[in-house]
Design an enzyme around this catalytic site. Structure first.
Site, PDB file in Angstrom:
ATOM      1  N   GLY A 186      -6.121  -5.423   8.833  1.00  0.00           N
ATOM      2  CA  GLY A 186      -5.104  -5.571   9.871  1.00  0.00           C
ATOM      3  C   GLY A 186      -5.231  -6.690  10.832  1.00  0.00           C
TER       4      GLY A 186
ATOM      5  CD  GLU B  62       4.063  -4.538  -2.377  1.00  0.00           C
ATOM      6  OE1 GLU B  62       3.552  -5.210  -3.420  1.00  0.00           O
ATOM      7  OE2 GLU B  62       3.173  -4.112  -1.708  1.00  0.00           O
TER       8      GLU B  62
END
Length: 432
Positions: free
Chosen positions: A315, A66
Site C-alpha cells: 500500500g 481491479e
C-alpha cells in the site's frame, strides 16, 4: 433469459453438488492464504456482518488493481446518495488488506463465495443486491446465472479479455455467450475486448468501448509526513523506482541500475516487488556485497549511502511514485502483461516499460504516441533509457506528456457512474 449451453448446464449441475470441493478448498488453499481465518466462512457465502437497510449495489473485482480502479466510483456513489450502501467482493486477501484503509463509509468488503450453488445461494440470500456490477475479466458461471435468475440487473464496467483468453473461450462459445448475454450492458477497456465479446456472441447493441477506469482513478495515496521525511533524506539524489516487479525482473533492474549508475552518480533505486512475500528470495538473488541495501519491512533506515531500498510493504506505491522522477513499471519484461501506467503518470513519473503489456495495450500505445512512455527490451536498454530519462528536462517532459494523455480520457469514470445509475432500480415508495 439466455439459454444454457450443454457445457454450462454440466457446470451448473456439478455446482449443485460442489460443497465438498468448497470445504476442501477452505481447508487447503484459502486457510493458508487468508491472514484473517475468522473470515473463511465468507468463502462459503456466510456473511460476517448484517445487510444494511436500503438499496445495495454489489461490485465484484478480482484483486488489488481491479479494486483500486473502482474506488472513485464507490466514493462518488455513496457521497451522492446517503441512503445507498455498496458491497465490494474480491477473491484475494491482499485486496482485502489494502481495502481496509481505503474504503469510504457505507462501503463493505466481503470475499467472493466459491462458485458452488449452496455458497452462491447463501451469499445472494443474505445480501439481496439491487444491482450487480462486475469489473474486468472474471466470470463465475453459477454466480452470474443465479444473479440473473433473481432478476437482479447486471452490468460490467472496465471489462477486459486478452487474445489468449478469448481464443480459449471460443472452444466454449455457447457457454460464454450465455453468460455475456445475461448482462444488461458491458463497458470495455478497449476496442479489442469489445470485438472479442461480439465474436463470442455478445449482443453488440449492449457493448461500448469506453476506456480504462484506471484513467479516472484518484492518485494513489501516501503518508504526507513520511513523504516529507524521505524527500529530505534523498535531497539532491536522482531517484528511480522499479515498481510491481515479478520474478526475474529484479535482477534485470539491478543490471540496469549498474549501467545507469556509471553516468548518474549517487543514484538511488527503490525496488517494489509486486508480491512482498518474495522479499527474502529477491535479496538472496541480488549480488551480495555489491550494493548497500536497506529493507523497509525490517525498518532498516534509508541513508545517504543506500544504493537499493527494498520497499517490501503493502500500500505504499503512491509514496514511491511521488519520490521518483522515473518509474519502470514491472510485469512487462517478463510475460505477465504489465501493470497500470496511470498510477505513475498521475504522480509525475516518467514511464519505462518492457514489451509484455498486453493487459494495457491501448493505454501504453496512447502513452507511447504522446511520448510519455518508453519501451525497453532488456537490462542494457533499460539501463541506457534510465540514464537518459533521469536528466531533469527529459523526465519533466515525459511526465507532462503523460498528464496530457490522462486528461484526454478522464470521462471514463463518469460514463461508468452514468451506466450504474441508469440500471439501479428506483427505491420502492412506501404507501402512506
Amino acid at each position: 433469459m439466455s439459454s444454457n449451453s450443454f457445457a454450462l448446464s454440466l457446470y451448473l449441475a456439478a455446482s449443485r453438488r460442489g460443497m465438498p470441493l468448497a470445504h476442501w478448498l477452505i481447508r487447503t488453499r484459502f486457510s493458508r492464504k487468508d491472514a484473517d481465518k475468522s473470515r473463511l466462512p465468507e468463502r462459503l457465502g456466510r456473511a460476517s456482518i448484517p445487510r444494511p437497510e436500503g438499496r445495495l449495489i454489489w461490485f465484484h473485482a478480482v484483486s488489488v488493481g481491479e479494486s483500486l480502479a473502482l474506488l472513485e466510483i464507490l466514493r462518488r456513489l455513496v457521497a451522492d446518495d446517503k441512503t445507498l450502501t455498496c458491497l465490494i467482493t474480491t477473491g484475494t486477501s491482499s485486496a482485502a488488506e489494502l481495502l481496509k484503509t481505503r474504503l469510504p463509509d457505507r462501503v463493505i468488503h466481503q470475499f467472493i463465495p466459491i462458485d458452488v450453488l449452496p455458497a452462491v445461494t447463501a451469499f445472494l440470500d443474505h445480501w439481496r443486491p439491487d444491482l450487480a456490477v462486475w469489473s474486468e475479466s472474471e466470470f463465475w458461471p453459477t454466480l452470474i446465472v443465479e444473479t440473473s435468475k433473481r432478476s437482479i440487473p447486471m452490468i460490467s464496467v472496465n471489462a477486459r479479455i486478452s487474445e489468449r483468453s478469448a481464443n480459449r473461450w471460443r472452444w466454449f462459445k455457447g457457454t460464454i455467450a450465455a453468460l455475456l448475454n445475461r448482462f444488461n450492458f458491458i463497458q470495455t477497456q478497449d476496442l479489442s475486448t469489445a470485438d472479442h465479446f461480439e465474436i463470442l456472441g455478445m449482443d453488440p447493441k449492449r457493448l461500448e468501448a469506453t476506456g480504462s477506469l484506471k484513467e479516472g482513478s484518484e492518485p494513489l495515496p501516501c503518508d504526507e509526513k513520511e513523504l516529507a521525511r524521505l524527500t529530505k533524506l534523498v535531497s539532491g539524489r536522482p531517484v528511480w523506482v522499479a515498481a510491481s516487479t515479478h520474478e526475474g525482473e529484479e535482477i534485470i533492474a539491478e543490471q540496469a541500475y549498474r549501467i545507469a549508475e556509471r553516468v548518474t552518480p549517487r543514484l538511488l533505486m527503490i525496488l517494489v516487488p509486486r508480491h512482498v512475500e518474495r522479499a527474502d528470495a529477491i535479496l538472496a538473488a541480488l549480488p551480495q556485497g555489491d550494493w548497500n541495501i536497506a529493507r523497509r519491512s525490517l525498518n532498516q533506515p534509508l541513508e545517504k549511502d543506500t544504493d537499493i531500498y527494498l520497499a517490501d510493504t503493502m500500500g505504499e506505491l503512491g509514496l514511491w511514485y511521488r519520490l521518483a522522477s522515473v518509474a519502470f513499471v514491472g510485469g512487462s519484461l517478463v510475460p505477465v502483461g504489465g501493470h497500470n501506467p496511470f498510477e505513475p503518470a498521475t504522480l509525475g513519473s516518467a514511464i519505462l516499460h518492457g514489451p509484455h503489456v498486453f493487459n494495457f495495450t491501448d493505454s501504453y500505445e496512447r502513452f507511447t504516441q504522446a511520448k510519455a512512455a518508453r519501451l525497453v527490451q532488456n537490462a542494457q536498454e533499460l539501463g541506457e533509457a534510465l540514464a537518459d530519462t533521469l536528466q531533469p528536462d527529459k523526465a519533466a517532459l515525459m511526465a507532462a506528456a503523460a498528464w496530457t494523455a490522462i486528461s484526454d480520457g478522464a470521462d471514463v469514470t463518469d460514463k461508468a457512474i452514468d451506466l450504474i445509475r441508469a440500471n439501479l432500480p428506483m427505491p420502492l415508495k412506501v404507501a402512506e
